[in-house]
Design a protein around this motif. Structure first.
Motif, PDB file in Angstrom:
ATOM      1  N   ILE A 199       7.172   0.579  15.292  1.00 13.40           N
ATOM      2  CA  ILE A 199       8.418   0.876  15.593  1.00 13.40           C
ATOM      3  C   ILE A 199      10.105  -0.139  15.072  1.00 13.40           C
ATOM      4  O   ILE A 199      10.782  -0.096  14.556  1.00 13.40           O
ATOM      5  CB  ILE A 199       9.052   0.472  17.201  1.00 13.40           C
ATOM      6  CG1 ILE A 199       8.155   2.786  17.603  1.00 13.40           C
ATOM      7  CG2 ILE A 199      10.816   1.053  17.329  1.00 13.40           C
ATOM      8  CD1 ILE A 199       8.256   1.791  19.410  1.00 13.40           C
ATOM      9  N   VAL A 203      12.664   0.291  11.389  1.00 15.17           N
ATOM     10  CA  VAL A 203      13.695  -0.526  10.753  1.00 15.17           C
ATOM     11  C   VAL A 203      13.697  -0.682   9.691  1.00 15.17           C
ATOM     12  O   VAL A 203      14.919  -0.482   9.473  1.00 15.17           O
ATOM     13  CB  VAL A 203      14.189  -1.684  12.263  1.00 15.17           C
ATOM     14  CG1 VAL A 203      14.933  -1.826  12.207  1.00 15.17           C
ATOM     15  CG2 VAL A 203      13.894  -0.459  13.237  1.00 15.17           C
ATOM     16  N   ASN A 206      13.939   1.497   6.084  1.00 15.39           N
ATOM     17  CA  ASN A 206      14.738   2.942   6.386  1.00 15.39           C
ATOM     18  C   ASN A 206      16.516   1.663   5.524  1.00 15.39           C
ATOM     19  O   ASN A 206      17.255   2.171   5.919  1.00 15.39           O
ATOM     20  CB  ASN A 206      15.059   3.317   7.640  1.00 15.39           C
ATOM     21  CG  ASN A 206      14.307   4.279   7.623  1.00 15.39           C
ATOM     22  OD1 ASN A 206      13.679   4.733   6.892  1.00 15.39           O
ATOM     23  ND2 ASN A 206      13.602   4.382   8.887  1.00 15.39           N
ATOM     24  N   LYS A 251      19.718  -2.709  15.866  1.00 14.54           N
ATOM     25  CA  LYS A 251      18.687  -1.136  15.381  1.00 14.54           C
ATOM     26  C   LYS A 251      17.511  -1.378  16.214  1.00 14.54           C
ATOM     27  O   LYS A 251      17.011  -0.165  17.222  1.00 14.54           O
ATOM     28  CB  LYS A 251      18.613  -1.383  14.125  1.00 14.54           C
ATOM     29  CG  LYS A 251      17.861  -0.021  13.700  1.00 14.54           C
ATOM     30  CD  LYS A 251      18.885   1.414  13.684  1.00 14.54           C
ATOM     31  CE  LYS A 251      18.057   2.721  13.682  1.00 14.54           C
ATOM     32  NZ  LYS A 251      19.185   3.916  14.092  1.00 14.54           N
ATOM     33  N   ILE A 252      16.824  -2.946  16.009  1.00 14.42           N
ATOM     34  CA  ILE A 252      15.604  -2.275  17.282  1.00 14.42           C
ATOM     35  C   ILE A 252      15.629  -2.686  18.492  1.00 14.42           C
ATOM     36  O   ILE A 252      14.756  -1.303  19.603  1.00 14.42           O
ATOM     37  CB  ILE A 252      14.684  -4.355  16.797  1.00 14.42           C
ATOM     38  CG1 ILE A 252      13.857  -4.230  15.482  1.00 14.42           C
ATOM     39  CG2 ILE A 252      13.667  -4.756  17.660  1.00 14.42           C
ATOM     40  CD1 ILE A 252      14.243  -5.770  15.270  1.00 14.42           C
ATOM     41  N   GLU A 254      17.853  -0.427  20.109  1.00 15.87           N
ATOM     42  CA  GLU A 254      17.904   1.419  19.731  1.00 15.87           C
ATOM     43  C   GLU A 254      17.351   1.643  20.198  1.00 15.87           C
ATOM     44  O   GLU A 254      16.659   2.498  21.153  1.00 15.87           O
ATOM     45  CB  GLU A 254      18.652   1.291  19.109  1.00 15.87           C
ATOM     46  CG  GLU A 254      20.365   0.952  19.064  1.00 15.87           C
ATOM     47  CD  GLU A 254      21.812   1.634  17.586  1.00 15.87           C
ATOM     48  OE1 GLU A 254      21.012   2.405  17.362  1.00 15.87           O
ATOM     49  OE2 GLU A 254      22.234   1.192  17.949  1.00 15.87           O
ATOM     50  N   GLU A 255      16.059   1.920  19.096  1.00 17.32           N
ATOM     51  CA  GLU A 255      14.362   2.321  19.202  1.00 17.32           C
ATOM     52  C   GLU A 255      13.552   1.692  20.109  1.00 17.32           C
ATOM     53  O   GLU A 255      12.761   2.786  20.543  1.00 17.32           O
ATOM     54  CB  GLU A 255      14.214   1.829  17.521  1.00 17.32           C
ATOM     55  CG  GLU A 255      14.880   2.669  16.583  1.00 17.32           C
ATOM     56  CD  GLU A 255      14.960   3.800  16.607  1.00 17.32           C
ATOM     57  OE1 GLU A 255      14.061   4.527  16.353  1.00 17.32           O
ATOM     58  OE2 GLU A 255      15.715   4.013  16.049  1.00 17.32           O
ATOM     59  N   LYS A 258      14.415   4.464  22.855  1.00 17.89           N
ATOM     60  CA  LYS A 258      14.570   5.763  22.287  1.00 17.89           C
ATOM     61  C   LYS A 258      12.920   6.351  22.640  1.00 17.89           C
ATOM     62  O   LYS A 258      12.521   6.983  23.232  1.00 17.89           O
ATOM     63  CB  LYS A 258      14.241   6.612  21.017  1.00 17.89           C
ATOM     64  CG  LYS A 258      16.407   6.160  20.620  1.00 17.89           C
ATOM     65  CD  LYS A 258      16.467   6.732  19.574  1.00 17.89           C
ATOM     66  CE  LYS A 258      18.111   6.125  19.576  1.00 17.89           C
ATOM     67  NZ  LYS A 258      17.963   6.050  17.817  1.00 17.89           N
ATOM     68  N   ASN A 259      11.718   4.672  22.853  1.00 18.91           N
ATOM     69  CA  ASN A 259      10.941   4.846  22.375  1.00 18.91           C
ATOM     70  C   ASN A 259      10.585   4.333  24.125  1.00 18.91           C
ATOM     71  O   ASN A 259       8.942   4.637  23.600  1.00 18.91           O
ATOM     72  CB  ASN A 259       9.835   4.627  21.188  1.00 18.91           C
ATOM     73  CG  ASN A 259      10.092   5.548  20.152  1.00 18.91           C
ATOM     74  OD1 ASN A 259       9.415   6.486  19.373  1.00 18.91           O
ATOM     75  ND2 ASN A 259      11.050   4.493  19.218  1.00 18.91           N
TER      76      ASN A 259
END
Length: 274
Positions: A199, A203, A206, A251-252, A254-255, A258-259
């Motif tokens: 994950i 990040v 991208n 971003k980390i 957020e990911e 999500k996971n």
């Protein structure tokens, strides 16, 4: 007391003799000073033009111009004193004694002066560099011969004596084109480390600001009291470092949400003994 005609004539003759010896030397000294001052001015002006054509530190140029001006002027004064019959050795002894007295009175300033000369000559940092020194971090705005002026990131001006800067560690953050961002990320015990690593790497894959060479890496760094501590290392261009860091942290998070990657919080296990 009356002066006899013979004594008066002797005094007049002596005065004429002294005038004949002193006046030509005085006139010669005045002419030497006027011509010498004109030559010194031209030499300093020419030296200044040569320095200004070079892409150099303005503070160093001003210091060198001032130093040359002082040296030439002192040489001119010594020349005038020699013409007037003043012993050069005595004149130099007076200058030495004055210099010693001034040096003892201005020890701190002379230390800063020497430090400023070293900084301007060897250039460990320049104007607009970001440095860390004397427990301060900021952008170098001005380098004087005695002090260096920093602007901190919260817009405070820090004035640091050059003597301290020249004799201590200075971290220059602007000399390299690329820098490494280090992230410390904690995940709860029981988390799949491989999944968390994928994950995090996704990040930065991208994010165009993250360099591919060297590529980003994620390692398990520590078994903490309440978390498994991961260290993330990502290289970026120096101008992109902090935007990449702050955006990457967000971003980390957020990911992970999500996971369903659990973020740790302090915990204590208490056993009650009956």
């Amino acid at each position: 007391m009356e002066i006899s005609p013979e004594m008066a004539d002797a005094l007049i003759r002596k005065a004429v003799e002294l005038a004949g010896e002193i006046v030509p030397s005085l006139i010669y000294a005045i002419l030497f000073y006027i011509v010498g001052k004109f030559i010194v001015k031209k030499l300093v002006s020419g030296f200044s033009k040569v320095l200004n054509k070079r892409e150099d530190n303005p503070s160093l140029n001003n210091f060198l111009i001032g130093l040359v001006n002082v040296l030439l002027f002192v040489s001119l004064v010594i020349g005038v004193a020699t013409i007037l019959g003043v012993p050069v050795s005595s004149f130099l002894a007076i200058l030495g004694a004055a210099g010693l007295a001034i040096g003892l009175a201005l020890q701190g300033s002379l230390s800063n002066f020497a430090g400023g000369v070293l900084i301007l000559l060897f250039k460990p940092f320049q104007v607009n560099d970001v440095i860390e020194a004397q427990n301060h971090t900021g952008v170098v705005k001005k380098i004087d011969i005695l002090y260096t002026h920093l602007n901190t990131f919260d817009n405070k001006e820090i004035i640091i004596p050059n003597g301290s800067l020249a004799n201590s560690d200075v971290v220059n953050m602007s000399t390299q084109s690329t820098r490494r961002a280090d992230f410390n990320v904690g995940v709860a015990y029981g988390t799949d480390i491989k999944k968390a690593r994928e994950i995090i790497l996704g990040v930065f894959e991208n994010d165009d600001r993250a360099l591919k060479d060297p590529e980003p890496v994620v390692f398990l760094n520590n078994f903490g009291e309440s978390s498994l501590d991961l260290v993330v290392r990502v290289w970026a261009n120096a101008a992109d470092l902090w935007p990449l860091y702050f955006d990457g942290m967000e971003k980390i998070n957020e990911e992970f949400e999500k996971n369903d990657i659990e973020m740790p919080f302090p915990q204590r296990v208490v056993h009650q003994v009956s």
